[in-house]
Design a protein around this motif. Sequence first.
Motif, PDB file in Angstrom:
ATOM      1  N   LEU A  11       0.833  -1.209   0.000  1.00  0.00           N
ATOM      2  CA  LEU A  11       0.000   0.000   0.000  1.00  0.00           C
ATOM      3  C   LEU A  11       0.866   1.257   0.000  1.00  0.00           C
ATOM      4  O   LEU A  11       0.537   2.252  -0.658  1.00  0.00           O
ATOM      5  N   ALA A  15       0.805   4.121  -2.692  1.00  0.00           N
ATOM      6  CA  ALA A  15       0.579   5.535  -2.366  1.00  0.00           C
ATOM      7  C   ALA A  15       1.695   6.399  -2.958  1.00  0.00           C
ATOM      8  O   ALA A  15       1.458   7.527  -3.394  1.00  0.00           O
ATOM      9  N   LEU A  41      -4.673   3.848   3.246  1.00  0.00           N
ATOM     10  CA  LEU A  41      -4.045   4.690   2.232  1.00  0.00           C
ATOM     11  C   LEU A  41      -4.069   6.151   2.640  1.00  0.00           C
ATOM     12  O   LEU A  41      -3.089   6.866   2.486  1.00  0.00           O
ATOM     13  N   ASP A  75      -6.131   9.956  -5.833  1.00  0.00           N
ATOM     14  CA  ASP A  75      -6.464   8.819  -4.984  1.00  0.00           C
ATOM     15  C   ASP A  75      -7.825   9.004  -4.325  1.00  0.00           C
ATOM     16  O   ASP A  75      -8.583   8.056  -4.165  1.00  0.00           O
TER      17      ASP A  75
END
Length: 224
Positions: A11, A15, A41, A75
């Motif tokens: 993760l 990111a 995240l 995101d």
Amino acid sequence: MAQHLPPEELLLDYAAGTLAEPLSLLVATHVTLSPESRRQLRTFESIGGAMLDSVEPAQMAPDALESVMAKLDADADAAVGSGLAERPRAAAAAGSQETVPAPLRDYLKRDFDALPWRERGSSVAEFSLLPDYPGYKTRLLRIRAGAKIPQHTHGGGEYTLVLEGSFSDESGRFARGDVAVADPDVTHQPVAGSEGDCICLAVTDAPLKMTGPLGRILNYFVDM
Ligand code: ZN
């Protein structure tokens, strides 16, 4: 909700935007199915922002903050999109087929049923994605309900995201949204759940090695 989340470093790399495309696709698809990973995240993103704040301005490229903010926005959009992606799933829960999560749909552009699956024996079919991406094998696997994958170990990393149905192996049961990670230390024999065919997205960075009684023969014939 997903019970098996990907390792934190996966993760983190996602990111940071440093994952190879096959793994990035797998994590992006997982994230649309896991509120827990979306929360995780966001935490990484805020840590990333705090770290940027503590860096001497002279060390940063002039547009560094801008590009990080753009990434955070992207995101956040992905997270919002995922909420939408879950809605048709609820609608489909009454027996019809579950939907393809948004990031994966961008690649497939159709439902699982409409893919030109390639049969690999009587109980497994596969569809290759990103066939030209160097160093990775990326594919969808469809394992017939109740069927076993040959026992194997791994030449490198194996990342498996369940999209439909479930499978179980020595480390537990994996259902929609779950990510299983295996490496050369893991030998397993995944078995699809009896509730229906199991469809998963599998990314490997080295070939599998069959270890069962027929292992050597399978290694010869099956390019897993
Ligand atoms: Zn495996």
